[in-house]
Design a protein around this motif. Sequence first.
Motif, PDB file in Angstrom:
ATOM      1  N   THR A  11      27.606   2.661  -5.637  1.00  0.00           N
ATOM      2  CA  THR A  11      27.150   3.589  -4.521  1.00  0.00           C
ATOM      3  C   THR A  11      25.965   2.887  -3.749  1.00  0.00           C
ATOM      4  OG1 THR A  11      25.618   4.862  -5.871  1.00  0.00           O
ATOM      5  CG2 THR A  11      27.949   5.779  -5.566  1.00  0.00           C
ATOM      6  N   LEU A  12      25.191   1.724  -4.337  1.00  0.00           N
ATOM      7  CA  LEU A  12      24.022   1.288  -3.813  1.00  0.00           C
ATOM      8  C   LEU A  12      24.047   0.630  -2.424  1.00  0.00           C
ATOM      9  CD1 LEU A  12      22.548   0.025  -7.260  1.00  0.00           C
ATOM     10  CD2 LEU A  12      21.770   1.915  -6.013  1.00  0.00           C
ATOM     11  N   VAL A  13      24.941  -0.143  -2.271  1.00  0.00           N
ATOM     12  CA  VAL A  13      24.910  -0.899  -1.079  1.00  0.00           C
ATOM     13  C   VAL A  13      25.505   0.128   0.091  1.00  0.00           C
ATOM     14  CG1 VAL A  13      26.297  -2.592   0.216  1.00  0.00           C
ATOM     15  CG2 VAL A  13      25.568  -3.187  -2.043  1.00  0.00           C
ATOM     16  N   PRO A  14      26.525   0.964   0.001  1.00  0.00           N
ATOM     17  CA  PRO A  14      26.651   1.869   0.900  1.00  0.00           C
ATOM     18  C   PRO A  14      25.551   2.865   1.382  1.00  0.00           C
ATOM     19  CG  PRO A  14      28.330   2.142  -0.650  1.00  0.00           C
ATOM     20  CD  PRO A  14      27.485   0.938  -1.145  1.00  0.00           C
ATOM     21  N   SER A  15      24.711   3.211   0.462  1.00  0.00           N
ATOM     22  CA  SER A  15      23.573   4.054   0.615  1.00  0.00           C
ATOM     23  C   SER A  15      22.479   3.437   1.031  1.00  0.00           C
ATOM     24  CB  SER A  15      23.234   4.640  -0.861  1.00  0.00           C
ATOM     25  OG  SER A  15      24.225   5.497  -1.492  1.00  0.00           O
ATOM     26  N   VAL A  16      22.218   2.249   0.711  1.00  0.00           N
ATOM     27  CA  VAL A  16      21.209   1.572   1.571  1.00  0.00           C
ATOM     28  C   VAL A  16      21.694   1.169   3.150  1.00  0.00           C
ATOM     29  CG1 VAL A  16      19.902  -0.753   1.816  1.00  0.00           C
ATOM     30  CG2 VAL A  16      20.230   0.219  -0.508  1.00  0.00           C
ATOM     31  N   ALA A  17      22.915   1.130   3.425  1.00  0.00           N
ATOM     32  CA  ALA A  17      23.505   0.844   4.708  1.00  0.00           C
ATOM     33  C   ALA A  17      23.205   2.021   5.324  1.00  0.00           C
ATOM     34  CB  ALA A  17      24.878   0.278   4.545  1.00  0.00           C
ATOM     35  N   ALA A  18      23.331   3.328   4.680  1.00  0.00           N
ATOM     36  CA  ALA A  18      23.448   4.725   5.217  1.00  0.00           C
ATOM     37  C   ALA A  18      21.840   5.226   5.349  1.00  0.00           C
ATOM     38  CB  ALA A  18      24.344   5.840   4.404  1.00  0.00           C
ATOM     39  N   GLY A  19      21.084   4.314   4.860  1.00  0.00           N
ATOM     40  CA  GLY A  19      19.812   4.787   4.896  1.00  0.00           C
ATOM     41  C   GLY A  19      19.095   5.689   4.006  1.00  0.00           C
ATOM     42  N   LYS A  20      19.930   6.015   3.110  1.00  0.00           N
ATOM     43  CA  LYS A  20      19.679   7.034   1.840  1.00  0.00           C
ATOM     44  C   LYS A  20      18.471   6.431   1.149  1.00  0.00           C
ATOM     45  CE  LYS A  20      21.827   9.728  -1.407  1.00  0.00           C
ATOM     46  NZ  LYS A  20      22.937   9.838  -2.542  1.00  0.00           N
ATOM     47  N   TYR A  21      18.433   5.144   0.807  1.00  0.00           N
ATOM     48  CA  TYR A  21      17.182   4.472   0.133  1.00  0.00           C
ATOM     49  C   TYR A  21      16.522   3.545   0.954  1.00  0.00           C
ATOM     50  CZ  TYR A  21      20.146   6.296  -3.739  1.00  0.00           C
ATOM     51  OH  TYR A  21      20.937   7.164  -4.382  1.00  0.00           O
ATOM     52  N   ASP A  22      15.184   3.225   0.977  1.00  0.00           N
ATOM     53  CA  ASP A  22      14.719   2.122   1.628  1.00  0.00           C
ATOM     54  C   ASP A  22      15.163   0.776   1.113  1.00  0.00           C
ATOM     55  OD1 ASP A  22      12.808   3.599   3.347  1.00  0.00           O
ATOM     56  OD2 ASP A  22      11.741   4.176   1.495  1.00  0.00           O
ATOM     57  N   PHE A  23      15.510   0.585  -0.012  1.00  0.00           N
ATOM     58  CA  PHE A  23      16.020  -0.689  -0.505  1.00  0.00           C
ATOM     59  C   PHE A  23      16.696  -0.378  -1.966  1.00  0.00           C
ATOM     60  CE2 PHE A  23      11.903  -0.627  -2.453  1.00  0.00           C
ATOM     61  CZ  PHE A  23      11.877  -1.174  -3.787  1.00  0.00           C
ATOM     62  N   ALA A  24      17.539  -1.209  -2.300  1.00  0.00           N
ATOM     63  CA  ALA A  24      18.322  -1.251  -3.758  1.00  0.00           C
ATOM     64  C   ALA A  24      17.895  -2.434  -4.469  1.00  0.00           C
ATOM     65  CB  ALA A  24      19.793  -1.155  -3.714  1.00  0.00           C
ATOM     66  N   MET A  25      17.556  -2.409  -5.442  1.00  0.00           N
ATOM     67  CA  MET A  25      17.040  -3.557  -6.733  1.00  0.00           C
ATOM     68  C   MET A  25      17.704  -3.106  -7.816  1.00  0.00           C
ATOM     69  SD  MET A  25      13.394  -4.930  -6.868  1.00  0.00           S
ATOM     70  CE  MET A  25      13.169  -6.540  -7.714  1.00  0.00           C
ATOM     71  N   GLY A  62       0.798  -0.909   0.008  1.00  0.00           N
ATOM     72  CA  GLY A  62      -0.100  -0.021  -0.086  1.00  0.00           C
ATOM     73  C   GLY A  62       0.863   1.184  -0.035  1.00  0.00           C
ATOM     74  N   MET A  63       1.957   1.100  -0.700  1.00  0.00           N
ATOM     75  CA  MET A  63       3.003   2.367  -0.714  1.00  0.00           C
ATOM     76  C   MET A  63       3.022   2.731  -2.161  1.00  0.00           C
ATOM     77  SD  MET A  63       5.305   1.375   2.457  1.00  0.00           S
ATOM     78  CE  MET A  63       6.147   2.915   2.769  1.00  0.00           C
ATOM     79  N   ASP A  64       3.664   4.185  -2.098  1.00  0.00           N
ATOM     80  CA  ASP A  64       3.926   4.604  -3.604  1.00  0.00           C
ATOM     81  C   ASP A  64       5.573   4.205  -3.761  1.00  0.00           C
ATOM     82  OD1 ASP A  64       1.727   5.828  -4.328  1.00  0.00           O
ATOM     83  OD2 ASP A  64       2.380   7.495  -3.271  1.00  0.00           O
ATOM     84  N   LEU A  65       5.987   3.774  -4.852  1.00  0.00           N
ATOM     85  CA  LEU A  65       7.403   3.830  -5.031  1.00  0.00           C
ATOM     86  C   LEU A  65       8.112   4.903  -6.090  1.00  0.00           C
ATOM     87  CD1 LEU A  65       9.541   1.387  -5.565  1.00  0.00           C
ATOM     88  CD2 LEU A  65       8.643   0.938  -7.835  1.00  0.00           C
ATOM     89  N   GLU A  66       9.216   5.328  -5.448  1.00  0.00           N
ATOM     90  CA  GLU A  66       9.884   6.188  -6.214  1.00  0.00           C
ATOM     91  C   GLU A  66      11.335   5.546  -6.563  1.00  0.00           C
ATOM     92  OE1 GLU A  66      12.370  10.457  -5.373  1.00  0.00           O
ATOM     93  OE2 GLU A  66      11.309   9.426  -3.649  1.00  0.00           O
ATOM     94  N   ILE A  67      11.683   5.526  -7.731  1.00  0.00           N
ATOM     95  CA  ILE A  67      13.143   5.094  -8.284  1.00  0.00           C
ATOM     96  C   ILE A  67      14.206   6.035  -8.350  1.00  0.00           C
ATOM     97  CG2 ILE A  67      13.996   3.808  -9.959  1.00  0.00           C
ATOM     98  CD1 ILE A  67      11.582   2.263 -10.636  1.00  0.00           C
ATOM     99  N   VAL A  68      15.184   5.868  -7.919  1.00  0.00           N
ATOM    100  CA  VAL A  68      16.580   6.787  -7.892  1.00  0.00           C
ATOM    101  C   VAL A  68      17.452   5.814  -8.789  1.00  0.00           C
ATOM    102  CG1 VAL A  68      17.902   8.333  -6.651  1.00  0.00           C
ATOM    103  CG2 VAL A  68      15.848   8.142  -5.578  1.00  0.00           C
ATOM    104  N   ASP A  69      17.935   6.790  -9.837  1.00  0.00           N
ATOM    105  CA  ASP A  69      18.888   6.196 -10.652  1.00  0.00           C
ATOM    106  C   ASP A  69      20.231   6.631 -10.476  1.00  0.00           C
ATOM    107  OD1 ASP A  69      20.348   5.015 -12.856  1.00  0.00           O
ATOM    108  OD2 ASP A  69      19.815   6.663 -14.135  1.00  0.00           O
ATOM    109  N   THR A  70      21.253   5.745 -10.001  1.00  0.00           N
ATOM    110  CA  THR A  70      22.662   6.385  -9.647  1.00  0.00           C
ATOM    111  C   THR A  70      23.664   5.376  -9.883  1.00  0.00           C
ATOM    112  OG1 THR A  70      23.800   7.035  -7.449  1.00  0.00           O
ATOM    113  CG2 THR A  70      22.295   5.127  -7.151  1.00  0.00           C
ATOM    114  N   ASP A  71      24.947   5.435  -9.493  1.00  0.00           N
ATOM    115  CA  ASP A  71      25.862   4.548 -10.047  1.00  0.00           C
ATOM    116  C   ASP A  71      25.879   3.257  -9.126  1.00  0.00           C
ATOM    117  OD1 ASP A  71      26.931   6.393 -11.556  1.00  0.00           O
ATOM    118  OD2 ASP A  71      28.724   6.884 -10.162  1.00  0.00           O
TER     119      ASP A  71
END
Length: 245
Positions: free
Chosen positions: A72-86, A60-69
């Motif tokens: 950087t995905l794993v460190p950013s998820v670990a830092a709480g920048k995104y809810d998840f990386a796929m 029941g949530m909206d999805l926002e997709i952020v395109d990046t290198d």
Amino acid sequence: MKKLFAAILALCMMMTACAFAEGTLTMGTNAHFPPYEYYEDNQVIGIDAEIAAAIAAKLGMDLEIVDTDFDTLVPSVAAGKYDFAMAGMTVTEERLQSVSFSVTYATGVQSIIVKEDSPITGVDDLYAEGAAYVVGVQQGTTGDIYCSDDFGAERVMQYKTGNDAVAALVAGKVDCVIIDNNPAKAYVDANEGLKILDTEYVEEEYAIAINQTNTELLEKVNAALEELIADGTVDAIIAKYIPVE
Ligand code: GLN
């Protein structure tokens, strides 16, 4: 009276919209990895984008997709920048040190792309005594990690995206590209004069990376994903992007 009615109607509509979307899930990805995530008409589409949308809908949530290198995905998820990386992301021991992974939803095989007239015929040629072939990879991917370990950093050229690595192959700057099999097929289809060697490098499993402290989201994502796997939704999404040959 009419105005009041319109205002009440607008308020009701806003409240319903809120009731349906209890917040937004932010997904980090690298949208140059067809058929998992890529651009069509300025929109990120693909297997991961659709599975993520199906998970968000279930929650029941909206999805926002952020395109990046990618790297950087794993460190950013670990830092709480995104809810998840796929991002067609492989589960590895090293990544598990900093993020949690959902259940897996797809598999990948590291494949070798060469020019049609390449002297490289298989992975053994890369390991051969005295071989000096240079491999192009996408920075921070498993292909990068395996190749750097196996052939040494001086024989590996890292690029920001798979596209860039393939462009370097076309331009003769590297002798081959090692990348996941389905993106490899998409790149070969999109470029003249390339082929995939009939040889497999490493097999891996894809999953969704989630912050280690967010066990609630991990459980919800796993529950949703398991339902989507069980009812055939995931298979149908994969089949839409990867037609069976
Ligand atoms: N599966 C590979 C990895 O996880 C590549 C993923 C990607 O380039 N998006 O490293």
